[in-house]
Enzyme design. Structure first.
Site, PDB file in Angstrom:
ATOM      1  N   HIS A  75     -53.155 -27.731 -41.024  1.00  0.00           N
ATOM      2  CA  HIS A  75     -53.367 -28.383 -39.733  1.00  0.00           C
ATOM      3  C   HIS A  75     -53.048 -29.875 -39.828  1.00  0.00           C
ATOM      4  O   HIS A  75     -52.387 -30.433 -38.944  1.00  0.00           O
ATOM      5  CB  HIS A  75     -54.812 -28.157 -39.267  1.00  0.00           C
ATOM      6  CG  HIS A  75     -55.100 -28.694 -37.913  1.00  0.00           C
ATOM      7  ND1 HIS A  75     -55.831 -29.844 -37.714  1.00  0.00           N
ATOM      8  CD2 HIS A  75     -54.756 -28.244 -36.682  1.00  0.00           C
ATOM      9  CE1 HIS A  75     -55.930 -30.071 -36.416  1.00  0.00           C
ATOM     10  NE2 HIS A  75     -55.285 -29.119 -35.764  1.00  0.00           N
ATOM     11  N   ASP A 126     -53.254 -26.521 -33.261  1.00  0.00           N
ATOM     12  CA  ASP A 126     -54.681 -26.214 -33.149  1.00  0.00           C
ATOM     13  C   ASP A 126     -54.934 -24.711 -33.068  1.00  0.00           C
ATOM     14  O   ASP A 126     -55.881 -24.197 -33.665  1.00  0.00           O
ATOM     15  CB  ASP A 126     -55.273 -26.914 -31.929  1.00  0.00           C
ATOM     16  CG  ASP A 126     -55.434 -28.417 -32.116  1.00  0.00           C
ATOM     17  OD1 ASP A 126     -55.176 -28.923 -33.226  1.00  0.00           O
ATOM     18  OD2 ASP A 126     -55.825 -29.084 -31.136  1.00  0.00           O
TER      19      ASP A 126
END
Length: 154
Positions: A75, A126
């Site tokens: 991420h 996300d």
């Protein structure tokens, strides 16, 4: 009271009234917390991930402590890629503050088509992370591990 003081007081009151009517700006971080809750169907809060391992939360270094921490590393790298996109290159904000649109249906996350290029990229970062979190094992020993084991993330 002097007339000048009354003018200042009136100006402050008017400013406060105007500010009270400004809706809060939705942030990508708020969206991310909602995606996490969606993917894991409410079993864990985003706060459970905020200080997990070496990469979950602010910053990141060293080697991921487990698969969940690796989700956070991926991420972080995705957001690093977002920061390089011209569409996401904002003077004072960058991708962390760019809201996006999505849908959540029984743990399934869809980034909607009405996102601009930057919002779509961030939403997919996300979304991928939230799904990864939901599929990874959570090890309580790795929560706040940087405090428990000082040199683990170097």
């Amino acid at each position: 009271m002097h007339p000048a003081h009354l003018l200042v007081l009136l100006g402050v009151c008017v400013s406060l009234l105007g500010a009270a009517r400004i809706p809060p700006l939705p942030l990508s971080l708020d969206d991310f917390s909602n995606l996490i809750t969606c993917a894991n169907r409410g079993s864990r809060s985003w706060l459970d991930y905020a200080h997990y391992g070496c990469f979950c939360g602010s910053g990141g270094s060293g080697t991921p402590v487990d698969d969940l921490d690796r989700c956070c590393q991926v991420h972080d790298n995705c957001f690093g890629d977002a920061e390089k996109l011209p569409a996401c290159n904002y003077l004072f904000s960058g991708p962390y503050w760019n809201p996006y649109s999505y849908k959540c249906n029984e743990g399934e996350i869809t980034c909607t088509d009405d996102n601009d290029e930057c919002a779509a990229f961030i939403c997919n970062c996300d979304r991928t992370a939230a799904i990864c979190f939901a599929g990874a094992t959570y090890n309580d020993e790795n929560f706040m591990v940087t405090i428990k084991k000082k040199n683990i993330c170097q």
